[in-house]
Design a protein around this motif. Structure first.
Motif, PDB file in Angstrom:
ATOM      1  N   LEU A  47      -6.845  -1.623   3.682  1.00 22.94           N
ATOM      2  CA  LEU A  47      -5.505  -1.904   3.175  1.00 22.94           C
ATOM      3  C   LEU A  47      -5.525  -2.491   1.766  1.00 22.94           C
ATOM      4  O   LEU A  47      -4.616  -2.235   0.967  1.00 22.94           O
ATOM      5  N   HIS A  48      -6.550  -3.272   1.451  1.00 18.89           N
ATOM      6  CA  HIS A  48      -6.619  -3.871   0.117  1.00 18.89           C
ATOM      7  C   HIS A  48      -6.701  -2.780  -0.952  1.00 18.89           C
ATOM      8  O   HIS A  48      -5.992  -2.823  -1.964  1.00 18.89           O
ATOM      9  N   GLY A  49      -7.570  -1.800  -0.723  1.00 11.95           N
ATOM     10  CA  GLY A  49      -7.683  -0.702  -1.674  1.00 11.95           C
ATOM     11  C   GLY A  49      -6.410   0.117  -1.746  1.00 11.95           C
ATOM     12  O   GLY A  49      -6.011   0.583  -2.819  1.00 11.95           O
ATOM     13  N   LEU A  50      -5.756   0.282  -0.602  1.00 11.91           N
ATOM     14  CA  LEU A  50      -4.515   1.053  -0.560  1.00 11.91           C
ATOM     15  C   LEU A  50      -3.429   0.378  -1.397  1.00 11.91           C
ATOM     16  O   LEU A  50      -2.739   1.029  -2.188  1.00 11.91           O
ATOM     17  N   PHE A  51      -3.275  -0.926  -1.232  1.00 13.67           N
ATOM     18  CA  PHE A  51      -2.243  -1.638  -1.989  1.00 13.67           C
ATOM     19  C   PHE A  51      -2.551  -1.625  -3.484  1.00 13.67           C
ATOM     20  O   PHE A  51      -1.637  -1.589  -4.312  1.00 13.67           O
ATOM     21  N   ASP A  52      -3.847  -1.661  -3.830  1.00 10.69           N
ATOM     22  CA  ASP A  52      -4.217  -1.588  -5.249  1.00 10.69           C
ATOM     23  C   ASP A  52      -3.847  -0.232  -5.843  1.00 10.69           C
ATOM     24  O   ASP A  52      -3.496  -0.132  -7.023  1.00 10.69           O
ATOM     25  N   GLY A  53      -3.932   0.815  -5.008  1.00 10.62           N
ATOM     26  CA  GLY A  53      -3.746   2.165  -5.518  1.00 10.62           C
ATOM     27  C   GLY A  53      -2.321   2.676  -5.516  1.00 10.62           C
ATOM     28  O   GLY A  53      -2.027   3.700  -6.146  1.00 10.62           O
ATOM     29  N   VAL A  54      -1.425   2.010  -4.801  1.00 11.11           N
ATOM     30  CA  VAL A  54      -0.036   2.480  -4.739  1.00 11.11           C
ATOM     31  C   VAL A  54       0.636   2.304  -6.099  1.00 11.11           C
ATOM     32  O   VAL A  54       0.623   1.208  -6.666  1.00 11.11           O
ATOM     33  N   PRO A  55       1.226   3.376  -6.642  1.00 11.73           N
ATOM     34  CA  PRO A  55       1.860   3.274  -7.966  1.00 11.73           C
ATOM     35  C   PRO A  55       3.199   2.551  -7.906  1.00 11.73           C
ATOM     36  O   PRO A  55       3.821   2.438  -6.849  1.00 11.73           O
ATOM     37  N   CYS A  56       3.633   2.061  -9.057  1.00  6.92           N
ATOM     38  CA  CYS A  56       4.946   1.427  -9.143  1.00  6.92           C
ATOM     39  C   CYS A  56       6.038   2.479  -8.965  1.00  6.92           C
ATOM     40  O   CYS A  56       5.878   3.639  -9.360  1.00  6.92           O
ATOM     41  N   ALA A  57       7.135   2.065  -8.352  1.00  4.14           N
ATOM     42  CA  ALA A  57       8.258   2.983  -8.147  1.00  4.14           C
ATOM     43  C   ALA A  57       8.988   3.178  -9.470  1.00  4.14           C
ATOM     44  O   ALA A  57       9.511   2.226 -10.046  1.00  4.14           O
ATOM     45  N   ASP A  58       8.988   4.414  -9.976  1.00  5.60           N
ATOM     46  CA  ASP A  58       9.663   4.671 -11.250  1.00  5.60           C
ATOM     47  C   ASP A  58      10.620   5.855 -11.195  1.00  5.60           C
ATOM     48  O   ASP A  58      11.409   6.067 -12.110  1.00  5.60           O
ATOM     49  N   ASN A  64       5.920   7.083  -1.291  1.00  5.44           N
ATOM     50  CA  ASN A  64       4.500   6.971  -0.949  1.00  5.44           C
ATOM     51  C   ASN A  64       4.394   6.690   0.547  1.00  5.44           C
ATOM     52  O   ASN A  64       4.740   5.596   1.004  1.00  5.44           O
ATOM     53  N   PHE A  65       3.932   7.673   1.306  1.00  2.00           N
ATOM     54  CA  PHE A  65       3.854   7.540   2.760  1.00  2.00           C
ATOM     55  C   PHE A  65       2.435   7.134   3.166  1.00  2.00           C
ATOM     56  O   PHE A  65       1.460   7.798   2.804  1.00  2.00           O
ATOM     57  N   VAL A  66       2.340   6.040   3.924  1.00  2.00           N
ATOM     58  CA  VAL A  66       1.049   5.535   4.400  1.00  2.00           C
ATOM     59  C   VAL A  66       0.749   6.164   5.751  1.00  2.00           C
ATOM     60  O   VAL A  66       1.540   6.035   6.691  1.00  2.00           O
TER      61      VAL A  66
END
Length: 462
Positions: A47-58, A64-66
């Motif tokens: 999960l740590h890597g996943l949260f680091d990789g999720v892009p900002c909502a623009d 982004n579906f987990v």
């Protein structure tokens, strides 16, 4: 609990700032979820890597579906759902917004509630299959434990028959068990496939799923390997790796013959076919591309063999009980989890049994009414190890070593010794007296009311 087979739960994650995240739980049509799964995934180990990789909502509508990936990890699939998607789904599901650690903990908890595991799958190698599955069933299946008799018969017959399937999926849940040949679960429109999907997302059933591979018979025991599988991940895999039936291969008992029918032909005329050819001994569903079906089944197997923990079933059962108690909220660790059926018998025998509360407290079951009330409110039960050992004796339905007259004499002698005030032996005498009271119907055994004969609350056939 019946689930809507046309809707599936998914999680959407957005990064709203340097340390801010927005998590949504959405219920989307299964066809839409399958389209999302076609997107190229970004795979993460944790999960740590996943949260680091999720892009900002623009961009509005880009979600982004987990999702779990086919190798047991987690992945993010990004898809443009359209600018009107957020508005159309404003009241769909629920959401949580906060800092990274807060939202991460919430996502982990939700995935675990859905049945996803953040640890290796348990594996039992070269074991007595029926004995191992029975131990799991006794600790995880609260009602309709007699379902296991059908599973036992199916696996025993398969182990004895060289032509029978060797791989099975087995499920233990709160309200019973199921056992199906592996290939049948991968074929749509079949009863095994539909039943296996039925409990998806149904947390209250406490589903534990396993893949069983039979090796054969040894000294009248069914030997094989048992692998725990992540039930929810398996359902996700089956969504894109199942096949439509093309034909049905049917073996008849009398005369012993095998015939093949088209799927539609058999479904529409199965009764007429049975009338003409006799009782069906077994049937096997065939698909258009058998090679691809074999590859898909191997893929499912490999997905769960990637990370396994070879262990003893007794250790697994202890872990199972601990997980259940901690999830419920009872973390004292002083009692063994006791199923409703065992708790009922403990009350009848006058054994000490406790009602467990979600705040970590416990209270004794004084009588049958206490038991029924706790059961109707979904409470768990627990017993001390010594009391559970006595209960285990009663469950064996063994012939008592002492008859009632002899036990009455032992009871009287123990009481007399206790009154003579022997401090060094008081603890031992108390134990003897307590056991004798449980064995003697006239001493302390609590009489159950006529209500005992009524069906237990929650005893609804699944």
């Amino acid at each position: 609990m019946k689930m809507d087979m046309e809707v599936e739960k998914v999680y959407a994650l957005e990064k709203t700032g340097v340390d801010g995240y927005y998590l949504r739980t959405l219920y989307l049509p299964r066809e839409t979820v399958q389209e999302i799964r076609q997107q190229e995934p970004a795979v993460y180990k944790d999960l740590h890597g996943l949260f680091d990789g999720v892009p900002c909502a623009d961009v509005d509508g880009v979600m982004n579906f987990v999702m779990p990936d086919s190798h047991g990890g987690l992945c993010v699939r990004t898809r443009d759902m359209g600018r009107d998607f957020p508005g159309r789904n404003q009241y769909n599901g629920d959401s949580v917004e906060g800092e990274r650690e807060e939202v991460m903990a919430e996502l982990r908890q939700r995935l675990q509630r859905d049945g996803y595991h953040f640890r290796p799958n348990a594996c039992f190698r070269n074991v007595d299959v029926l004995e191992t599955l029975q131990k799991i069933m006794e600790h995880n299946t609260s009602f309709f434990q007699t379902d296991f008799a059908y599973d036992r018969e199916m696996l025993l017959e398969a182990a004895r028959d060289r032509n029978a399937p060797r791989q099975f999926f087995w499920m233990s849940r709160k309200g019973g068990t199921w056992c199906f040949p592996e290939r049948s679960v991968h074929i749509r429109q079949t009863s095994p496939h539909n039943t296996w999907f039925y409990y998806g997302g149904c947390r209250v059933e406490h589903v534990k799923a396993f893949r069983v591979e039979l090796r054969g018979m040894r000294d009248d025991r069914v030997m094989g390997d048992i692998l725990e599988i992540d039930y929810q991940k398996h359902l996700d895999y089956l969504c894109t790796h199942s096949h439509d039936p093309a034909k049905v291969e049917v073996v008849f008992k009398n005369p012993n013959s095998c015939r093949t029918f088209g799927w539609q032909e058999y479904e529409q005329n199965w009764q007429a076919i049975a009338d003409r050819y006799g009782t069906v001994e077994r049937k096997r569903y065939l698909v258009k591309d058998e090679c691809q079906l074999s590859r898909d089944m191997a893929g499912a197997c490999g997905m769960f063999w990637d990370a396994v923990d070879v262990m003893e079933v007794d250790d697994y059962v202890k872990r199972l009980e601990q997980d259940r108690l901690h999830e419920y909220g009872y973390t004292a660790g002083d009692l063994a989890l006791t199923g409703p059926v065992d708790a009922e018998r403990a009350v009848k025998q006058g054994l000490e049994c406790y009602i467990l509360n979600r705040d970590g407290s416990r209270e004794p079951v004084h009588d049958w009414e206490d038991y029924r009330k706790a059961l109707s409110h979904g409470k768990l039960f627990g017993m001390e190890a010594g009391e559970k050992d006595i209960l285990r004796y009663f469950k064996q339905d063994a012939v008592p070593l002492f008859n009632e007259e002899e036990m009455q004499k032992i009871y009287s002698l123990a009481l007399q010794a206790g009154m003579e005030n022997e401090p060094e032996g008081s603890s031992l005498l108390d134990g003897i007296i307590h056991k004798a009271e449980c064995f003697l119907p006239g001493e302390r055994q609590r009489e159950a009311s006529a209500e005992e004969q009524e069906m237990l609350p929650g005893d609804v056939i699944q």
